[in-house]
Motif scaffolding. Structure first.
Motif, PDB file in Angstrom:
ATOM      1  N   UNK A 102     -17.387 -20.074   4.333  1.00  0.00           N
ATOM      2  CA  UNK A 102     -16.442 -21.151   4.648  1.00  0.00           C
ATOM      3  C   UNK A 102     -15.452 -20.712   5.720  1.00  0.00           C
ATOM      4  N   UNK A 103     -15.052 -19.460   5.676  1.00  0.00           N
ATOM      5  CA  UNK A 103     -14.124 -18.950   6.695  1.00  0.00           C
ATOM      6  C   UNK A 103     -14.763 -18.976   8.072  1.00  0.00           C
ATOM      7  N   UNK A 104     -15.977 -18.478   8.166  1.00  0.00           N
ATOM      8  CA  UNK A 104     -16.667 -18.496   9.450  1.00  0.00           C
ATOM      9  C   UNK A 104     -16.941 -19.939   9.888  1.00  0.00           C
ATOM     10  N   UNK A 105     -17.280 -20.800   8.953  1.00  0.00           N
ATOM     11  CA  UNK A 105     -17.529 -22.204   9.293  1.00  0.00           C
ATOM     12  C   UNK A 105     -16.252 -22.862   9.803  1.00  0.00           C
ATOM     13  N   UNK A 106     -15.120 -22.582   9.175  1.00  0.00           N
ATOM     14  CA  UNK A 106     -13.850 -23.164   9.632  1.00  0.00           C
ATOM     15  C   UNK A 106     -13.560 -22.735  11.064  1.00  0.00           C
ATOM     16  N   UNK A 162     -25.027 -22.442   7.310  1.00  0.00           N
ATOM     17  CA  UNK A 162     -25.875 -23.414   8.015  1.00  0.00           C
ATOM     18  C   UNK A 162     -25.628 -24.838   7.525  1.00  0.00           C
ATOM     19  N   UNK A 163     -25.494 -24.994   6.215  1.00  0.00           N
ATOM     20  CA  UNK A 163     -25.244 -26.321   5.646  1.00  0.00           C
ATOM     21  C   UNK A 163     -23.935 -26.907   6.195  1.00  0.00           C
ATOM     22  N   UNK A 164     -22.905 -26.094   6.246  1.00  0.00           N
ATOM     23  CA  UNK A 164     -21.608 -26.571   6.731  1.00  0.00           C
ATOM     24  C   UNK A 164     -21.630 -26.857   8.226  1.00  0.00           C
ATOM     25  N   UNK A 165     -22.280 -25.981   8.996  1.00  0.00           N
ATOM     26  CA  UNK A 165     -22.279 -26.147  10.452  1.00  0.00           C
ATOM     27  C   UNK A 165     -23.219 -27.245  10.929  1.00  0.00           C
ATOM     28  N   UNK A 187     -12.100 -31.141   7.108  1.00  0.00           N
ATOM     29  CA  UNK A 187     -13.475 -31.630   7.266  1.00  0.00           C
ATOM     30  C   UNK A 187     -14.448 -30.842   6.392  1.00  0.00           C
ATOM     31  N   UNK A 188     -14.265 -29.521   6.327  1.00  0.00           N
ATOM     32  CA  UNK A 188     -15.116 -28.705   5.449  1.00  0.00           C
ATOM     33  C   UNK A 188     -14.972 -29.143   3.995  1.00  0.00           C
ATOM     34  N   UNK A 189     -13.737 -29.236   3.540  1.00  0.00           N
ATOM     35  CA  UNK A 189     -13.490 -29.624   2.158  1.00  0.00           C
ATOM     36  C   UNK A 189     -14.005 -31.019   1.848  1.00  0.00           C
ATOM     37  N   UNK A 190     -13.734 -31.949   2.749  1.00  0.00           N
ATOM     38  CA  UNK A 190     -14.191 -33.326   2.539  1.00  0.00           C
ATOM     39  C   UNK A 190     -15.721 -33.393   2.542  1.00  0.00           C
TER      40      UNK A 190
END
Length: 165
Positions: free
Chosen positions: A10-14, A72-75, A109-112
């Motif tokens: 999540x940190x890298x995705x943010x 990958x899912x987040x990005x 956006x990540x959380x939502x």
């Protein structure tokens, strides 16, 4: 300090989603850069882990201690669903989305995304992870704002989906 691989993802995705918003570069291209440039990744990992400039860079095991599937899912998921995510955020924000701090917007956006599109992740986990990210990367006291906004998104989603909050 060892960081949970999913939290590290999540940190890298943010970071990647923040960069995506600022540059318009494809998030998966940002991910490739993140994985291909060890010096850049060391700097990012150090800043995300709260390391000081004098600290030794994390070893490769710590640097790559993240869940690639979640990253990958987040990005891919956030950009695909950004219109829907932003619509939900707009309903609960106290200001136009364009006025939200860019780092906090990436985290919102990540959380939502996790609340709205990841049934396997409890809403409370998604909110807590976003709050912790905001404490690390966001503005002072920004975590309270992120908590309040995502709580409202979760409550609204629970009503429309029939899920408990």
């Amino acid at each position: 300090m060892t960081i949970n691989p999913r939290s590290q993802s999540r940190r890298y995705a943010a970071l990647a989603l923040y960069q995506w918003r600022l540059t318009g570069e494809d998030p998966m291209e940002i991910k490739r850069h993140l994985l291909d440039d060890p010096e850049w990744l060391d700097a990012v990992a150090g800043s995300l882990n709260g390391a000081e400039d004098d600290d030794a860079p994390p070893d490769a095991k710590e640097r790559f201690n993240f869940n690639m599937e979640l990253l990958d899912q987040l990005l891919t998921g956030v950009p695909i669903h950004v219109t829907e995510i932003d619509t939900e955020l707009d309903r609960v924000l106290d200001r136009p989305i364009s006025q939200v701090d860019p780092v906090e917007l990436a985290i919102l956006r990540l959380g939502a995304f996790e609340i709205l599109f990841s049934d396997s992740i409890p809403d409370r986990v998604a909110i807590n992870e976003a709050v912790e990210l905001t404490k690390l990367l966001g503005a002072h006291e920004g975590h309270k704002y992120v908590n309040g906004v995502l709580d409202k998104v979760a409550r609204a989603h629970a009503v429309t989906s029939g899920r408990p909050v």
